[in-house]
Design an enzyme around this catalytic site. Structure first.
Site, mmCIF file in Angstrom:
data_model
loop_
_atom_site.group_PDB
_atom_site.id
_atom_site.type_symbol
_atom_site.label_atom_id
_atom_site.label_comp_id
_atom_site.label_asym_id
_atom_site.label_seq_id
_atom_site.Cartn_x
_atom_site.Cartn_y
_atom_site.Cartn_z
ATOM 1 N N ASN A 158 0.800 -1.234 0.000
ATOM 2 C CA ASN A 158 0.000 0.000 0.000
ATOM 3 C C ASN A 158 0.833 1.285 0.000
ATOM 4 O O ASN A 158 0.409 2.290 -0.565
ATOM 5 C CB ASN A 158 -1.045 -0.021 1.123
ATOM 6 N N GLU A 257 4.342 -3.994 12.584
ATOM 7 C CA GLU A 257 3.386 -2.924 12.272
ATOM 8 C C GLU A 257 2.246 -3.593 11.514
ATOM 9 O O GLU A 257 2.370 -3.865 10.321
ATOM 10 C CB GLU A 257 4.045 -1.857 11.403
ATOM 11 N N CYS A 291 -3.355 1.376 6.863
ATOM 12 C CA CYS A 291 -3.617 0.787 8.180
ATOM 13 C C CYS A 291 -4.135 1.850 9.145
ATOM 14 O O CYS A 291 -4.775 1.537 10.139
ATOM 15 C CB CYS A 291 -2.353 0.149 8.717
ATOM 16 N N GLU A 465 8.010 3.002 14.687
ATOM 17 C CA GLU A 465 8.817 3.459 13.556
ATOM 18 C C GLU A 465 8.730 4.979 13.497
ATOM 19 O O GLU A 465 7.649 5.549 13.688
ATOM 20 C CB GLU A 465 8.302 2.847 12.256
HETATM 21 P P1 NAP Z 1 0.204 -9.139 3.864
HETATM 22 O O1 NAP Z 1 -0.535 -10.132 3.082
HETATM 23 O O2 NAP Z 1 0.462 -9.396 5.283
HETATM 24 O O3 NAP Z 1 1.565 -8.915 3.049
HETATM 25 C C1 NAP Z 1 2.556 -8.028 3.497
HETATM 26 C C2 NAP Z 1 3.906 -8.555 3.084
HETATM 27 O O4 NAP Z 1 4.125 -9.809 3.709
HETATM 28 C C3 NAP Z 1 4.059 -8.796 1.581
HETATM 29 O O5 NAP Z 1 5.385 -8.483 1.229
HETATM 30 C C4 NAP Z 1 3.817 -10.288 1.475
HETATM 31 O O6 NAP Z 1 4.419 -10.899 0.352
HETATM 32 C C5 NAP Z 1 4.505 -10.763 2.728
HETATM 33 N N1 NAP Z 1 4.125 -12.080 3.210
HETATM 34 C C6 NAP Z 1 2.924 -12.683 3.214
HETATM 35 N N2 NAP Z 1 3.013 -13.902 3.805
HETATM 36 C C7 NAP Z 1 4.309 -14.056 4.182
HETATM 37 C C8 NAP Z 1 5.047 -15.081 4.833
HETATM 38 N N3 NAP Z 1 4.481 -16.220 5.232
HETATM 39 N N4 NAP Z 1 6.366 -14.895 5.042
HETATM 40 C C9 NAP Z 1 6.965 -13.771 4.626
HETATM 41 N N5 NAP Z 1 6.335 -12.765 4.011
HETATM 42 C C10 NAP Z 1 5.019 -12.900 3.797
HETATM 43 O O7 NAP Z 1 -0.489 -7.721 3.886
HETATM 44 P P2 NAP Z 1 -1.045 -6.883 2.673
HETATM 45 O O8 NAP Z 1 -2.403 -7.331 2.374
HETATM 46 O O9 NAP Z 1 -0.068 -6.842 1.581
HETATM 47 O O10 NAP Z 1 -1.051 -5.429 3.341
HETATM 48 C C11 NAP Z 1 -2.161 -4.943 3.988
HETATM 49 C C12 NAP Z 1 -2.003 -5.063 5.488
HETATM 50 O O11 NAP Z 1 -0.877 -4.340 5.934
HETATM 51 C C13 NAP Z 1 -3.175 -4.479 6.204
HETATM 52 O O12 NAP Z 1 -3.592 -5.311 7.259
HETATM 53 C C14 NAP Z 1 -2.638 -3.172 6.763
HETATM 54 O O13 NAP Z 1 -3.291 -2.672 7.858
HETATM 55 C C15 NAP Z 1 -1.234 -3.537 7.034
HETATM 56 N N6 NAP Z 1 -0.402 -2.344 7.107
HETATM 57 C C16 NAP Z 1 0.056 -1.982 8.327
HETATM 58 C C17 NAP Z 1 0.820 -0.849 8.471
HETATM 59 C C18 NAP Z 1 1.324 -0.441 9.817
HETATM 60 O O14 NAP Z 1 2.269 0.304 9.872
HETATM 61 N N7 NAP Z 1 0.760 -0.905 10.909
HETATM 62 C C19 NAP Z 1 1.136 -0.087 7.342
HETATM 63 C C20 NAP Z 1 0.661 -0.494 6.093
HETATM 64 C C21 NAP Z 1 -0.115 -1.641 6.000
HETATM 65 P P3 NAP Z 1 3.615 -11.081 -1.016
HETATM 66 O O15 NAP Z 1 3.416 -9.722 -1.540
HETATM 67 O O16 NAP Z 1 4.497 -11.906 -1.854
HETATM 68 O O17 NAP Z 1 2.321 -11.756 -0.665
#
Ligand code: NAP
Length: 485
Positions: A158, A257, A291, A465
């Protein structure tokens, strides 16, 4: 302008030990344009062996990097800050292409993301321990701060730039080396960033980037390696929990995060127009794919109708389209699954009794679009108030008393961002002290700031962060007991 120009001929490969190279077996991974579903380009699809090579490079570079003078580490960040700022338009176009957000939004992310480099360029030279007399006299206590060691960074799609810079900046400042895995849907910005850091003089092996579709094998392989000392992850709570479990055997340090479910509280004494302005930012920044996005609008019954009508008018007036086109306010969501998920939440909320003020229906493809949507009278326990929406939908529920507002706001497993609109100072203090969230915006819809500690509690994770706190995530403390002499 086409942001793809930022990437040199080899720069869609893996970046390991200062060299751009192909993935093992020459495998490639498509990058999709979310505005029409077409293939934009492709990047290397790294294997587990490639990941281990990247860690080897990070480990090999660690000792020399840790002893590099802080000023030199800071200067590299400051130079990279300048280079990215000079190329802000190219970075914005690249991000807009791969992620969908409008170029204007992407410019905003460049401005925000690059500030982590400037801030940590300044913090690199302020790492210090302490010296004190033991309370009972006699001995002296000395503490020394040292870099944690090689890190693994996993970032989401994102905010392709900012979610990287806010880990890479403090890690470079602290003297850590790193392996970075960007989201497979948005790898291009991270590859461009690696090129800029090399140009800024970052020594080979300090930053290594592996793009891969094999996220599970990748993290399992690196986290089972005792040379990896730290994992910083931004993404979903579900994946965060997997990484926390995987860290147990090697006891890696962690920063998590994770997801959010931000309440946006509007009290009866609030300036409703200001609250609508704030809501537009808190909801519509990044098309709601943040998020920190306001997820639940909790509005005092006496002002709910006025707030809903004004917000509906503003949201309904936004134009939806390809993020690179002029006059577009809202780009596509990241993929088809995202549109389905948002559509389902809206359908369920209507079924639960909500009324549609504006939007509410996904258009026909191509592209993964969803219109800005406002829903009124959403029951507080409707699924849309429980889950992270991650789309441009504002569900409005009502409350009658401050106590009820606080109870509803805290009734979530998450605890990242929250927003409060009121003109009453005593209430501001009471509510701020009662909200179980890592961040609280008062009469403001924008809380992210590189100088502030960003992070959550509960299922939103732990660690911070940005700010002075951010660098501590990359430092260990050694205590030295000294005789009085
Ligand atoms: P996601 O599915 O958790 O993916 C995030 C990252 O993790 C991607 O690079 C993904 O790779 C990788 N990943 C997934 N499974 C993994 C595993 N088993 N081992 C290692 N890496 C793995 O999340 P998203 O849907 O992309 O992002 C949205 C989420 O991020 C939302 O819940 C949002 O709230 C959260 N977010 C939080 C913050 C914060 O600072 N708190 C900021 C931004 C977003 P792939 O792309 O290859 O699947």
């Amino acid at each position: 302008m086409n942001g793809l120009d930022l990437l040199g001929p080899d720069q869609r490969g893996l970046y390991i030990g200062g060299t751009w190279r192909e993935a093992e077996g020459g495998e490639r991974l498509d990058v999709i344009d979310p505005a029409d579903g077409s293939v934009l380009t492709d990047v290397a699809d790294g294997s587990v062996n490639d990941a281990v090579d990247a860690l080897d490079a990070a480990v090999a570079a660690q000792a020399a990097w840790a002893t590099t003078p802080p000023r030199e580490r800071g200067e590299i960040l400051r130079t990279a800050f300048g280079l990215i700022t000079d190329r802000a338009d190219e970075f914005a176009h690249l991000m807009s292409l791969e992620m969908g957000k409008t170029v204007a939004e992407a410019r905003g992310e460049v401005g925000y993301g690059v500030e982590f480099f400037r801030w940590y360029a300044e913090e690199a030279v302020r790492i210090h321990g302490r010296w004190m007399q033991a309370p009972a006299g006699g001995s002296r206590l000395l503490t020394i701060k040292k870099p944690v060691g090689p890190c693994l960074f996993i970032t989401p799609w994102n905010f392709p730039l900012a979610m990287g810079t806010r880990k890479i900046g403090p890690a470079i400042a602290a003297g850590c080396t790193m392996v970075v895995k960007p989201a497979s849907q948005t790898p291009l910005t991270m590859l461009a960033l690696a090129g800029v850091l090399a140009e800024a003089g970052l020594p080979d092996g300090v930053l290594n980037v592996v793009t891969t579709s094999r996220h599970s094998e990748f993290s399992e392989a690196l986290q089972s390696d005792d040379r990896l000392r730290k994992v910083s992850f931004t993404g979903s709570t579900g994946v965060g929990k997997i990484l926390v479990r995987q860290s147990a055997d090697q006891l890696q340090r962690l920063s998590m995060e994770l997801g959010g479910n931000a309440p946006f509280l509007v009290f009866e004494d609030a300036d409703v127009d200001a609250a609508v302005d704030g809501a537009m930012i808190a909801k519509m920044r990044n098309m709601g794919e943040a998020c920190t996005a306001a997820n639940r609008f909790l509005v005092h019954r006496s002002v709910a109708q006025e707030f809903a009508e004004k917000l509906g008018k503003r949201m309904g007036g936004l134009s939806v389209g390809r993020g690179q086109d002029d006059g577009v306010d809202v780009g596509p969501l990241i993929d088809e699954k995202a549109v389905e998920s948002v559509s389902q939440l809206v359908t369920d909320a209507i079924h639960d009794g909500a009324t549609v003020v504006t939007g509410g229906q996904a258009p026909e493809g191509p592209g993964y679009f969803y219109p800005p949507t406002v829903l009124l009278d959403v029951p507080v326990d409707s699924e849309i108030n429980v889950q992270e929406i991650f789309g441009p939908v504002a569900p409005i529920s009502t409350f009658e008393s401050e106590e009820e507002a606080i109870r509803q706001a805290n009734a979530t497993e998450y605890g990242l961002a929250s927003y409060v609109y009121t003109r009453d100072l005593a209430r501001t203090i009471r509510v701020a002290e009662s909200l179980e969230f890592g961040m609280i915006g008062i009469n403001s819809g924008l809380i992210s700031n590189p100088a502030a500690p960003f992070g959550g509690v509960k299922a939103s994770g732990f660690g911070r962060e940005g700010g002075f706190e951010g660098i501590e995530e990359y430092l260990e403390t050694t205590y030295v007991a000294l005789p009085a002499g």
